[in-house]
Design a protein around this motif. Structure first.
Motif, PDB file in Angstrom:
ATOM      1  N   VAL A   1       5.388 -11.767  10.177  1.00 50.91           N
ATOM      2  CA  VAL A   1       4.489 -12.907  10.383  1.00 50.91           C
ATOM      3  C   VAL A   1       4.943 -13.803  11.521  1.00 50.91           C
ATOM      4  CG1 VAL A   1       3.769 -12.899   7.977  1.00 50.91           C
ATOM      5  CG2 VAL A   1       5.703 -14.330   8.663  1.00 50.91           C
TER       6      VAL A   1
ATOM      7  N   CYS B   1       2.974  -5.434   9.880  1.00 55.69           N
ATOM      8  CA  CYS B   1       2.900  -6.605   8.994  1.00 55.69           C
ATOM      9  C   CYS B   1       2.487  -7.868   9.745  1.00 55.69           C
ATOM     10  CB  CYS B   1       4.260  -6.842   8.322  1.00 55.69           C
ATOM     11  SG  CYS B   1       4.662  -5.656   7.038  1.00 55.69           S
ATOM     12  N   GLY B   2       2.368  -7.776  11.058  1.00 54.08           N
ATOM     13  CA  GLY B   2       2.014  -8.928  11.870  1.00 54.08           C
ATOM     14  C   GLY B   2       0.532  -9.235  11.852  1.00 54.08           C
ATOM     15  N   PRO B   3       0.138 -10.317  12.522  1.00 54.50           N
ATOM     16  CA  PRO B   3      -1.279 -10.725  12.515  1.00 54.50           C
ATOM     17  C   PRO B   3      -2.182  -9.811  13.325  1.00 54.50           C
ATOM     18  CG  PRO B   3       0.022 -12.153  13.954  1.00 54.50           C
ATOM     19  CD  PRO B   3       1.000 -11.274  13.243  1.00 54.50           C
TER      20      PRO B   3
END
Length: 500
Positions: free
Chosen positions: A209, A234-236
């Motif tokens: 994140v 898992c990032g935006p």
């Protein structure tokens, strides 16, 4: 006398812009016809030399077997030579793009793909016509053609990777939603239900994140690139580019131009601008595997790029802004690398803000059974055996749990692949595993027919080597990997037993 300081007049150029990819004129394609016809005539020799260079440069780390290499690049060479001789650049681009998609699907690293194209130039030069002698302009035109091939391959490769990644992420998200938070046994391609792995999942999710730099520390074979992929996913913006470079696989004098790109005319042979991997990863993630293999000078420029969020291509006088999250990795102790001078302390302090340690397999042996199940599923799908493998015997699992796994998860995957290759049993048995893992008890499990002689150790070794060579279609590098011995030792055994 007054000296004339005016520069010489440039050579005349055709009117209008270059017709093909803003780089190549019709006249240049016409000049290349004798070269292309000569390569076509000596196609087999060029392809064989190309493969020899590929093996020499990548050795055991290469992604393609000889059969895969010959089928993939041989087909591409035949198709594109015909397209170029027909002056059909649209079909040429489509044929190159098709190969880019195939290589992305097979998981060939991007750095290996780019280096392979450079190796083709070297191999093709062995077939250039010697009379009449080629001009410098012809060599320049051939170099432009290679750059067009790289542009199309890179664009297709990353588009394909992004599409596959997006589909995979959706499947992973559906799987994760069905599991309680503390019951994860698989997470973004990682496998394990031990406490250390669940802690790793938490750290990966937390790192995802943010947009800060990350340093992944883990022994060889623990899955550092897999963890980097998971952080990115898992990032935006999981659909943004993910670009990986193995710093140990690229010569140190080429890494800077690969990372930051270069301007046309920056050095001999730079006949077109190259964006570089930082700009290829703009908006996404750049993963640098084995960052300590970089020279100190390149590490310094890497640090500046991280801090300033900008890169300066080789030969350029200005910096270009980039939005890239950097993830680096090393299989060594970073503090010891700083003391030894292989990792700049200022770069380490920058990366130290986000360090993720991957546990070695010997510290999570309770995950072995899950990993075996995972690799059985993988190789069943990949090898399409007539008799699929349904599982592993308890004694085989027990032996694998007692082993220390110096090669970590990669060694476990190779052990399961060996069992798939040399056994036709529907389950993996103790005797199907490599001797180093199975231990002395494996010999007790091998059935011996009554009344038949057991045979000597030399007979068994001779037969095993023959089976390995048959399985790899005579590829000695792959055979040595299957047998868990060095290439030098395999060559000595081949000579000893007179194996053709």
């Amino acid at each position: 006398m007054k000296t004339n300081t005016n520069p010489p007049a440039p050579a005349s150029l055709p009117s209008g812009g270059p017709r093909y990819f803003h780089l190549l004129w019709d006249t240049e394609l016409d000049e290349l016809r004798p070269v292309l016809e000569s390569i076509q005539k000596h196609r087999n020799r060029v392809l064989e030399h190309w493969h020899q260079l590929y093996v020499l440069h990548f050795a055991d780390s290469r992604a393609l077997t000889k059969t895969e290499f010959m089928e993939t690049f041989g087909g591409e060479l035949d198709a594109t030579l015909k397209d170029l001789l027909d002056k059909d650049m649209d079909t040429f681009a489509a044929d190159v793009a098709r190969i880019g998609e195939q290589l992305a699907e097979r998981g060939v690293p991007f750095s290996e793909l780019i280096v392979s194209i450079h190796l083709f130039e070297e191999s093709a030069a062995t077939a250039f016509p010697s009379f009449p002698p080629l001009t410098g302009q012809t060599y320049q035109s051939f170099d432009k053609l290679s750059h067009i091939r790289m542009v199309v391959l890179a664009d297709t490769y990353f588009r394909s990777k992004t599409a596959v990644s997006g589909a995979r992420i959706m499947a992973l998200e559906r799987e994760a939603e069905a599991l309680p938070y503390h019951s994860r046994s698989r997470f973004h391609g990682m496998v394990g239900a031990s406490a250390t792995m669940r802690q790793l999942y938490d750290r990966v999710e937390a790192a995802g994140v943010t947009r800060g730099t990350i340093l992944i520390v883990g022994e060889s074979g623990t899955g550092k690139e897999l963890v980097a992929h998971a952080i990115h996913e898992c990032g935006p913006q999981p659909g943004a580019p993910f670009v990986a470079l193995n710093c140990a696989a690229v010569p140190k004098d080429l890494i800077e131009s690969e990372l930051f790109g270069y301007k046309r005319g920056a050095f001999s042979g730079a006949n077109a601008e190259y964006l570089g991997l930082f700009r290829a990863a703009d908006g996404g993630t750049l993963f640098l595997d084995e960052v300590t293999e970089m020279s100190a000078d390149t590490q310094s420029k890497l640090l500046r790029a991280i801090q300033e969020r900008a890169v300066r291509p080789v030969g350029s006088t200005r910096e270009i802004a980039v939005d890239v999250r950097l993830i680096a990795s090393t299989n060594r102790d970073p503090q010891e690398e700083v003391k030894a001078g292989r990792l700049r302390d200022d770069l380490y302090y920058r990366l130290q803000a986000g360090v993720i340690h991957i546990p070695p397999l010997r510290e999570r042996l309770e995950d072995v059974a899950l990993l075996v199940e995972h690799f059985i599923e993988l190789f069943n799908a990949r090898q399409m055996r007539g008799v699929p493998v349904t599982g592993a015997e308890d004694e085989a699992i027990g032996s694998m749990r007692r082993y220390s796994w110096p090669g970590n998860v990669r060694e476990l995957a190779n052990a399961i692949e060996t069992a798939f290759t040399f056994s036709r049993s529907p389950v993996i048995r103790l005797q199907d595993l490599p001797a180093s893992i199975a231990g002395s008890r494996a010999a007790e499990r091998v059935p011996v027919a009554k009344g038949n002689p057991v045979g000597s150790f030399a007979d068994a070794e001779h037969a095993l080597i023959r089976r390995a060579l048959d399985a790899t279609e005579g590829n000695k590098v792959q055979a040595a990997r299957l047998l868990k011995i060095s290439r030098k030792k395999l060559y000595a055994k081949i000579v000893k037993y007179g194996i053709e």
